[in-house]
Motif scaffolding. Structure first.
Motif, PDB file in Angstrom:
ATOM      1  N   TYR A 145     -10.386   9.713   4.292  1.00 51.42           N
ATOM      2  CA  TYR A 145     -10.552   9.706   2.683  1.00 51.42           C
ATOM      3  C   TYR A 145     -11.940   9.836   2.278  1.00 51.42           C
ATOM      4  O   TYR A 145     -12.559   8.475   2.137  1.00 51.42           O
ATOM      5  CB  TYR A 145      -9.822   8.516   2.053  1.00 51.42           C
ATOM      6  CG  TYR A 145      -9.183   9.038   0.729  1.00 51.42           C
ATOM      7  CD1 TYR A 145     -10.029   9.427  -0.332  1.00 51.42           C
ATOM      8  CD2 TYR A 145      -7.798   9.333   0.636  1.00 51.42           C
ATOM      9  CE1 TYR A 145      -9.497  10.158  -1.433  1.00 51.42           C
ATOM     10  CE2 TYR A 145      -7.505   9.891  -0.851  1.00 51.42           C
ATOM     11  CZ  TYR A 145      -8.254  10.225  -1.604  1.00 51.42           C
ATOM     12  OH  TYR A 145      -7.763  10.718  -2.772  1.00 51.42           O
ATOM     13  N   MET A 147      -1.525   5.173   3.359  1.00 51.43           N
ATOM     14  CA  MET A 147      -2.586   4.742   4.491  1.00 51.43           C
ATOM     15  C   MET A 147      -1.871   3.900   5.731  1.00 51.43           C
ATOM     16  O   MET A 147      -2.129   4.760   6.894  1.00 51.43           O
ATOM     17  CB  MET A 147      -3.686   4.092   4.025  1.00 51.43           C
ATOM     18  CG  MET A 147      -4.873   3.743   5.042  1.00 51.43           C
ATOM     19  SD  MET A 147      -6.093   2.533   4.387  1.00 51.43           S
ATOM     20  CE  MET A 147      -7.332   3.030   5.433  1.00 51.43           C
ATOM     21  N   ASP A 178       0.893  -1.079   0.073  1.00 50.61           N
ATOM     22  CA  ASP A 178       0.029   0.040   0.043  1.00 50.61           C
ATOM     23  C   ASP A 178       0.939   1.327   0.050  1.00 50.61           C
ATOM     24  O   ASP A 178       2.005   1.326   0.784  1.00 50.61           O
ATOM     25  CB  ASP A 178      -0.879   0.059   1.336  1.00 50.61           C
ATOM     26  CG  ASP A 178      -1.597   1.101   1.532  1.00 50.61           C
ATOM     27  OD1 ASP A 178      -2.516   1.338   0.694  1.00 50.61           O
ATOM     28  OD2 ASP A 178      -1.345   2.095   2.180  1.00 50.61           O
ATOM     29  N   ASN A 225      -6.242  14.541   2.539  1.00 54.85           N
ATOM     30  CA  ASN A 225      -5.519  15.275   1.211  1.00 54.85           C
ATOM     31  C   ASN A 225      -6.098  16.522   0.914  1.00 54.85           C
ATOM     32  O   ASN A 225      -7.430  16.451   0.113  1.00 54.85           O
ATOM     33  CB  ASN A 225      -5.612  14.309   0.135  1.00 54.85           C
ATOM     34  CG  ASN A 225      -4.909  14.768  -1.104  1.00 54.85           C
ATOM     35  OD1 ASN A 225      -4.688  16.122  -1.336  1.00 54.85           O
ATOM     36  ND2 ASN A 225      -4.462  14.022  -2.244  1.00 54.85           N
TER      37      ASN A 225
HETATM   38  P1  P6P Z   1      -4.142  10.361  -2.636  1.00 57.79           P
HETATM   39  C1  P6P Z   1      -2.051   4.812  -1.658  1.00 57.79           C
HETATM   40  O1  P6P Z   1      -2.196   4.895  -3.184  1.00 57.79           O
HETATM   41  C2  P6P Z   1      -3.459   5.000  -1.071  1.00 57.79           C
HETATM   42  O2  P6P Z   1      -4.258   3.936  -1.410  1.00 57.79           O
HETATM   43  C3  P6P Z   1      -3.623   5.147   0.638  1.00 57.79           C
HETATM   44  O3  P6P Z   1      -2.465   4.470   0.952  1.00 57.79           O
HETATM   45  C4  P6P Z   1      -3.421   6.588   0.608  1.00 57.79           C
HETATM   46  O4  P6P Z   1      -3.807   6.923   1.979  1.00 57.79           O
HETATM   47  C5  P6P Z   1      -4.139   7.144  -0.373  1.00 57.79           C
HETATM   48  O5  P6P Z   1      -4.289   6.143  -1.504  1.00 57.79           O
HETATM   49  C6  P6P Z   1      -3.506   8.371  -1.066  1.00 57.79           C
HETATM   50  O6  P6P Z   1      -4.333   9.164  -2.044  1.00 57.79           O
HETATM   51  O7  P6P Z   1      -5.126  10.617  -3.344  1.00 57.79           O
HETATM   52  O8  P6P Z   1      -3.611  11.393  -1.518  1.00 57.79           O
HETATM   53  O9  P6P Z   1      -2.690  10.200  -3.372  1.00 57.79           O
END
Ligand code: P6P
Length: 337
Positions: free
Chosen positions: A261, A245, A115, A207
């Protein structure tokens, strides 16, 4: 304090009746595979493992070389042990059956093998997330629908964060516990038992670049945090966003905090960004067992009846009181419609 290895801890958990021998063995196999993933990620540029694999996964995402390597490590490690009936991975459309030449067990293993892999090339922490379910009785060739069990049926869940230290966090439904890899010995050593995260926090993770796309209750909630001590929350908040994450959740497991998220206009049609079966559910189990909360912004994540192996959901998780405030704003807004 006498150090307790993962194996010793698992034996204790078996004696306490919290896990059975097959599940205990399965956890050991997964932990051993994650040690191999840690070795691969720690090589960095020297291992020829950085960059794109030149392939895509079921999510339509370009795979990093380490995504593919990590997935293969977990599949190979779990093929022959006899604890599993099948595996499912973020990197594969369909469940992976156990090869016919090996004995089958009573468990289903789901995982996101690496991840946060977009962070690999910039040397930021990434991790493995896994969830363990019981294979329904009488099912010898599990299909996707046999994995579609609510998060409350998980027998175990865990993650391994590959950071300055390699750290595994585990729950079997009897508390959340942390193990740190002793590289010299090659063992995971118990470093925190029965973790409890503070119910209150002044640190949130989201984000912010998606702010203009959020639903109104999320705009309101985050706006109040940003207003600080002069605003309705009457306190200042700090913000973190690792975009991995596992790293964000591990910070929360370590010192509290809240991670979001949420739905936004860009991803609403997909149901969210993060995957229910091998990201949201295992993290929700870990967080709840540590005294936190995990919702979709409207309902408990672990209570959801899954509809698809790669289903996506919004994720609000962490310090209980803060998750409750953000969830209440969404529920109240829905009720007012
Ligand atoms: P963004 C990583 O790709 C993920 O699945 C998670 O680990 C992380 O929290 C999220 O997506 C990050 O998303 O939109 O900030 O790139």
């Amino acid at each position: 304090m006498k150090s307790i290895s993962l194996i010793q801890f698992l034996i204790e958990e078996r004696r306490a009746g919290h896990i059975n021998a097959e599940l205990s063995l399965l956890i050991e196999v997964v932990a051993r595979a994650c040690k191999r993933i840690a070795v691969a990620t720690n090589k960095g540029a020297l291992g020829g493992v950085l960059g794109e694999a030149g392939t895509g996964n079921i999510q339509g995402e370009a795979q990093k070389k380490l995504d593919v390597i990590s997935n293969e490590i977990l599949l190979e490690a779990n093929a022959w042990g006899g604890q599993l009936a099948a595996c499912a991975s973020e990197e594969m459309e369909d469940p992976q059956p156990i090869p016919d030449m090996y004995p089958k067990g009573h468990h289903l293993l789901l995982f996101d093998p690496l991840d946060g892999s977009s962070n690999i090339d910039v040397n930021i922490s990434v991790g493995t997330i896994f969830s363990i379910l019981r294979c329904p009785d009488g099912v010898t060739e599990p299909k996707a629908e046999h994995f579609l069990q609510p998060g409350t049926t998980q027998l175990a869940a865990g993650y391994v964060v590959y950071g300055p230290a390699t750290v595994m966090v585990l729950t079997f439904g009897h508390g959340t516990h942390e193990f740190t890899l002793d590289r010299e010995v090659g063992s995971f050593i118990l470093s925190r038992r029965d973790i409890l995260i503070p119910e209150e926090t002044a640190e949130f993770a989201i984000n912010m670049s998606n702010q203009r796309h959020w639903e109104a209750p999320m705009q309101r909630y985050i706006g109040e945090l940003l207003a600080g001590k002069d605003g309705p929350r009457a306190k200042d908040f700090n913000m973190r966003w690792v975009a991995s994450m596992v790293a964000d959740v591990h910070r929360i497991i370590t010192r509290g905090g809240v991670f979001f998220y949420p739905l936004d206009a860009k991803i609403k049609s997909k149901g969210g960004k993060l995957r229910l079966m091998y990201e949201a559910n295992p993290m929700a189990f870990i967080i709840e067992q540590a005294g936190g909360a995990a919702t979709t912004g409207r309902e408990r994540i672990m209570g959801l009846q899954p509809t698809g192996l790669h289903q996506r959901v919004p994720v609000f998780l962490g310090s209980k009181k803060e998750v409750e405030v953000a969830t209440h704003y969404h529920v109240a807004a829905d009720a007012a419609v």
